[in-house]
Design an enzyme around this catalytic site. Structure first.
Site, short mmCIF file in Angstrom:
data_model
loop_
_atom_site.label_atom_id
_atom_site.label_comp_id
_atom_site.label_asym_id
_atom_site.label_seq_id
_atom_site.Cartn_x
_atom_site.Cartn_y
_atom_site.Cartn_z
N LYS A 33 50.22 37.79 44.77
CA LYS A 33 50.65 36.67 45.61
C LYS A 33 52.10 36.31 45.33
CE LYS A 33 46.23 34.17 45.24
NZ LYS A 33 45.84 33.98 43.84
N LYS A 40 51.10 45.82 40.64
CA LYS A 40 49.88 45.38 41.33
C LYS A 40 50.24 44.55 42.56
CE LYS A 40 49.14 41.08 38.95
NZ LYS A 40 48.39 40.10 38.27
N LYS A 81 55.40 36.54 32.80
CA LYS A 81 55.81 35.37 33.58
C LYS A 81 56.90 34.56 32.89
CE LYS A 81 52.13 35.05 36.81
NZ LYS A 81 50.95 34.41 37.34
P1 TYM Z 1 44.39 35.23 40.59
O1 TYM Z 1 44.40 34.00 41.42
O2 TYM Z 1 45.69 35.87 40.27
O3 TYM Z 1 43.47 36.32 41.24
C1 TYM Z 1 42.12 36.07 41.66
C2 TYM Z 1 41.27 37.30 41.41
O4 TYM Z 1 41.82 38.42 42.11
C3 TYM Z 1 41.99 39.51 41.20
N1 TYM Z 1 43.20 40.27 41.61
C4 TYM Z 1 43.23 41.60 41.81
N2 TYM Z 1 42.28 42.54 41.71
C5 TYM Z 1 42.62 43.83 42.01
N3 TYM Z 1 43.89 44.19 42.38
C6 TYM Z 1 44.87 43.26 42.50
N4 TYM Z 1 46.10 43.63 42.89
C7 TYM Z 1 44.56 41.90 42.20
N5 TYM Z 1 45.29 40.75 42.20
C8 TYM Z 1 44.44 39.77 41.84
C9 TYM Z 1 42.19 38.86 39.84
O5 TYM Z 1 41.89 39.76 38.79
C10 TYM Z 1 41.23 37.70 39.93
O6 TYM Z 1 39.92 38.09 39.58
N6 TYM Z 1 43.87 33.37 35.96
C11 TYM Z 1 43.14 33.75 37.17
C12 TYM Z 1 42.32 32.62 37.75
C13 TYM Z 1 41.35 32.02 36.79
C14 TYM Z 1 40.12 32.59 36.36
C15 TYM Z 1 39.57 31.64 35.47
C16 TYM Z 1 39.45 33.78 36.63
C17 TYM Z 1 41.49 30.81 36.20
N7 TYM Z 1 40.41 30.59 35.39
C18 TYM Z 1 38.33 31.86 34.84
C19 TYM Z 1 38.23 34.00 35.99
C20 TYM Z 1 37.69 33.05 35.12
C21 TYM Z 1 44.15 34.18 38.23
O7 TYM Z 1 45.28 33.76 38.21
O8 TYM Z 1 43.61 34.94 39.23
#
Ligand code: TYM
Length: 336
Positions: free
Chosen positions: A202, A199, A113
């Site tokens: 968003k 992957k 990023k």
């Molecule tokens: P985020 O918002 O990017 O994604 C939310 C969840 O979706 C999963 N994910 C995917 N799984 C499979 N294939 C994909 N292409 C894919 N894209 C997204 C992510 O692995 C995630 O589980 N940093 C985190 C949010 C967060 C968080 C936390 C998660 C903040 N604090 C504490 C767990 C525990 C994030 O940006 O997820």
């Protein structure tokens, strides 16, 4: 047992989020075997990149509507946003004393990023994984259901917890529990529809790269029709998907949505060309996502109800967060 996980409110919920994480969140809720479940909107994380305040405000409520539409029940789980639970930011500051620059420098998300412009990246982007560690350590989480891309961040959370316990607590009375990630085997990494090496995300500028949970039937069919593929027909065995990332991704999505394995999908569809397989996949997706989309549309404009869900969730979360935060201040020798 305590389950904690979060999702950023930037952009719409997509199929990767659903299959990688949310579906597991709902399954853990429905199994009734996991004790307390806390799921939150990571709105504090969303300010680590340039953002539009109105979009953040709207996106936070929309994501709550989407999570409920996917099957989360605010009466069974604690559903909240970080911004209403100040203990997240507070614990992060306390953990900043334990996290090491070198650990954060190795985070692949930070490298991706920030790109070449590290000098211009925000401190929040660099410290992002420390806030994520605070998110789970604050509640003594034992299980954290996430997709594969969050594994490194959770390993960091464990490292921070371990170092803090070593430095400031006795072995028989640790301040923090070490959390275990729960990563689904088959759907840990759903790939972009435009590029099988990236992957689904968003933040991909191409709308055609992802299926959003709010897409209508025609949009889904069109995105699947346009999905990048190779010219070969589908193999009849999984081994034949090696080196065919786009085909493997579509077969994996089909299997996940049909509740079966890639092997079973190939046993049925092996030998078909994509001209035949893609419409079948489009129909399956439309049938499975249709009820979610319909429910999302019903919920998303009732801001009062969504605000109420978040306020109630935050109240429960704050009560669970306070004891760990108090113990952290105390362990560090901070007078209050
Ligand atoms: P985020 O918002 O990017 O994604 C939310 C969840 O979706 C999963 N994910 C995917 N799984 C499979 N294939 C994909 N292409 C894919 N894209 C997204 C992510 O692995 C995630 O589980 N940093 C985190 C949010 C967060 C968080 C936390 C998660 C903040 N604090 C504490 C767990 C525990 C994030 O940006 O997820």
């Amino acid at each position: 047992m305590r389950v904690v996980s979060g999702i950023q409110p930037t952009g719409q919920l997509h199929l990767g989020n659903y299959l990688g994480a949310i579906r597991n969140w709902v399954a853990m809720q429905d199994s009734g075997e996991f004790g307390d479940l806390l799921y939150f909107v990571a709105d504090l994380h969303a300010i680590s990149l340039p953002h539009d305040p109105k979009a953040l405000r709207d996106g936070t409520l929309e994501i709550v509507a989407a999570l409920i539409a996917c099957g989360l029940d605010p009466d069974k789980v604690t559903l909240f946003n970080q911004a209403q639970v100040p203990q997240h930011a507070e614990l992060q500051w306390l953990l900043n004393g334990t996290a090491r620059m070198g650990w954060l420098n190795r985070m692949t998300q930070w490298k991706d990023k920030a790109g070449k412009n590290r000098e211009g990246a925000s401190i929040a982007l660099f410290a992002y994984p420390v806030l994520q560690a605070a998110d789970v350590l604050l509640y003594q989480a034992t299980h954290v259901p996430v997709g594969e891309d969050q594994k490194q961040h959770l390993e960091l959370a464990r490292d921070i917890a371990q170092k803090f316990n070593n430095d400031f607590a006795s072995e028989d009375a640790p301040v923090f529990t070490l959390p275990d990630p729960i990563i689904p085997e088959a759907t840990a990494r759903i790939m972009s529809l435009r590029d099988g090496s990236k992957k689904m995300s968003k933040s991909d500028p191409s709308e055609a790269s992802r299926i959003n949970l709010a897409d209508d039937v025609d949009t889904i069919a069109q995105k699947i029709r346009k999905a990048k593929t190779d010219p070969e027909p589908l193999p009849s065995e999984v081994a034949g998907l090696a080196d065919r990332p786009e085909a493997a991704n579509l077969v994996g999505i089909y299997a996940a949505m049909a509740g079966t394995s890639s092997a079973a999908v190939l046993a049925e569809h092996g030998g078909q060309g994509f001209g035949q397989f893609k419409p079948a996949l489009g129909e399956l997706l439309a049938a499975k996502l249709g009820p979610i989309t319909a429910r999302f549309r019903e919920l998303k404009d009732d801001r009062t109800a969504l605000d109420h869900v978040l306020a109630k969730g935050a109240e429960k979360a704050r009560a669970l967060a306070v004891p760990t935060l108090d113990a952290t201040y105390k362990a560090l020798g901070l007078v209050r």
